[in-house]
Design an enzyme around this catalytic site. Structure first.
Site, PDB file in Angstrom:
ATOM      1  N   ALA A 214       1.046  -1.261   0.192  1.00 34.57           N
ATOM      2  CA  ALA A 214       0.042  -0.167  -0.440  1.00 34.57           C
ATOM      3  C   ALA A 214       1.179   1.253  -0.245  1.00 34.57           C
ATOM      4  O   ALA A 214       2.048   1.253   0.577  1.00 34.57           O
ATOM      5  CB  ALA A 214      -1.238  -0.420   0.820  1.00 34.57           C
ATOM      6  N   LYS A 215       0.424   2.436  -0.838  1.00 38.61           N
ATOM      7  CA  LYS A 215       1.584   3.197  -0.919  1.00 38.61           C
ATOM      8  C   LYS A 215       0.219   4.724  -0.157  1.00 38.61           C
ATOM      9  O   LYS A 215       0.132   5.335  -0.115  1.00 38.61           O
ATOM     10  CB  LYS A 215       1.532   4.306  -2.423  1.00 38.61           C
ATOM     11  CG  LYS A 215       2.715   5.260  -2.309  1.00 38.61           C
ATOM     12  CD  LYS A 215       2.475   5.725  -4.146  1.00 38.61           C
ATOM     13  CE  LYS A 215       3.185   7.116  -3.747  1.00 38.61           C
ATOM     14  NZ  LYS A 215       4.432   5.968  -3.731  1.00 38.61           N
ATOM     15  N   ALA A 216       0.324   3.932   1.350  1.00 34.66           N
ATOM     16  CA  ALA A 216       0.358   4.933   2.452  1.00 34.66           C
ATOM     17  C   ALA A 216       1.097   5.686   3.012  1.00 34.66           C
ATOM     18  O   ALA A 216       2.256   5.555   3.138  1.00 34.66           O
ATOM     19  CB  ALA A 216      -0.390   3.478   3.633  1.00 34.66           C
TER      20      ALA A 216
ATOM     21  N   TYR B  82       5.923   6.499   5.012  1.00 32.95           N
ATOM     22  CA  TYR B  82       6.305   7.394   4.248  1.00 32.95           C
ATOM     23  C   TYR B  82       7.572   7.750   5.526  1.00 32.95           C
ATOM     24  O   TYR B  82       8.503   8.893   4.891  1.00 32.95           O
ATOM     25  CB  TYR B  82       6.209   7.998   3.761  1.00 32.95           C
ATOM     26  CG  TYR B  82       5.801   7.713   2.365  1.00 32.95           C
ATOM     27  CD1 TYR B  82       6.547   8.049   0.834  1.00 32.95           C
ATOM     28  CD2 TYR B  82       4.860   6.840   1.720  1.00 32.95           C
ATOM     29  CE1 TYR B  82       6.962   7.103  -0.533  1.00 32.95           C
ATOM     30  CE2 TYR B  82       4.912   6.163   1.170  1.00 32.95           C
ATOM     31  CZ  TYR B  82       5.184   5.951  -0.136  1.00 32.95           C
ATOM     32  OH  TYR B  82       6.002   5.516  -1.339  1.00 32.95           O
TER      33      TYR B  82
END
Length: 309
Positions: free
Chosen positions: A161-163, A167
């Site tokens: 998931a690019k959550a 980051y």
């Protein structure tokens, strides 16, 4: 006065409406601001002879929805709606080229980890954001250090998931690298194998062939996928497997890929020069093909291009 992203002319798509840029605001008690529970994408539109063209828009939007599904984030919007909205914000802001940021987040209806009764929101902004990569770095390559921070384990956070919250890890790793005089970080997974950069996938070149880490704790990059297809056109084989840090030291070439990094040579890791210490011939060919593709100079893969009309 320093210009901020909040103080600009233009419009932002916000839950189905185009609102004036400076009025696209949320409350300080917005849930995602406190807990990082949200998903986003980074998409680029390039200036071409046909006008602005968004690269692999549908693939980015598909990944946005996959990320939401992985987190269990409700998506009341249809894919086609968000695809059209991304085209719309580029057009309405009169951009020849653009960085596009869709983000889905929870509102300020409540606080706490239960996340009950929260409204999902979506914003899409687009603005000119020149690449932070200098023309010289695209040829000479960048200086990288292995991070002291480990890439997320697959069962600690959802790495596919690019959550938003994922980051924090990347920011700490990149800050550490920059503070040490390097340009980028290389993160290892929890078993000590090469994972990825702070926001990029990595490839090695050995004897004319490509090697890249398996997609375990790595994000499935759109640019990574593009390089796979371009390499196939060139007859270059790609092996996906575990890579040790010292393999990077002795590679013939190495490069990062990503929407921001595009195809970026690595000249050095941990003080060890890689190959000839600059962009190698395989990296140069793939980089050239990539820029020809995104700039609309190739006939192949027209399905990757969405014209802004």
């Amino acid at each position: 006065m320093v210009e901020t992203l909040a103080d600009r002319d233009g419009v932002i798509w916000f839950n189905g409406e185009l609102v004036p840029w400076r009025e696209a605001k949320v409350h300080v008690l917005t849930h995602t601001l406190h807990y990082g529970f949200g998903v986003f994408e980074g998409v680029r539109a390039y200036a071409t002879d046909r006008g602005p063209v968004i690269f692999r828009l549908r693939d980015h939007t598909d990944r946005l929805f996959r990320s939401a599904h992985i987190l269990g984030f409700p998506m009341p919007w249809q894919k086609e709606e968000l695809i059209e909205a991304q085209v719309r914000v580029v057009k309405k802001n009169n951009l020849r080229e653009a960085y596009i940021r869709p983000m889905c987040f929870f509102g300020s209806e409540g606080m706490g980890l239960r996340a009950e009764g929260l409204r999902p929101n979506c914003i899409i902004a687009a603005w000119e954001w020149p690449t932070y990569i200098t023309p010289e770095a695209r040829i000479e390559g960048i200086k990288v250090r292995t991070s002291s921070y480990t890439r997320h384990h697959v069962n600690i956070t959802m790495c596919k998931a690019k959550a938003n919250g994922n980051y924090i890890n990347s920011m700490m790793a990149l800050t550490e690298a920059l503070d040490s005089g390097c340009d980028e970080a290389l993160l290892l997974d929890n078993e000590g194998y090469v994972a990825e950069g702070s926001g990029e996938n990595i490839f090695l070149v050995q004897k004319g062939q490509l090697i890249t880490p398996e997609l375990t704790s790595c994000l499935e990059g759109i640019t990574r996928s593009t390089v796979f297809d371009l390499a196939e056109e060139l007859g270059i084989s790609i092996t996906e497997r575990r890579i040790t840090r010292d393999e990077v030291y002795i590679a013939d070439e190495a490069f990062f890929t990503g929407t921001a990094a595009e195809v970026l040579p690595i000249r050095e890791l941990d003080g060890r020069i890689i190959g000839s210490g600059g962009r190698g011939p395989v990296t140069e060919k793939l980089q050239s093909m990539y820029f020809d593709q995104v700039m609309g100079r190739r006939e192949q893969h027209q399905e990757w291009s969405t014209e802004v009309r």
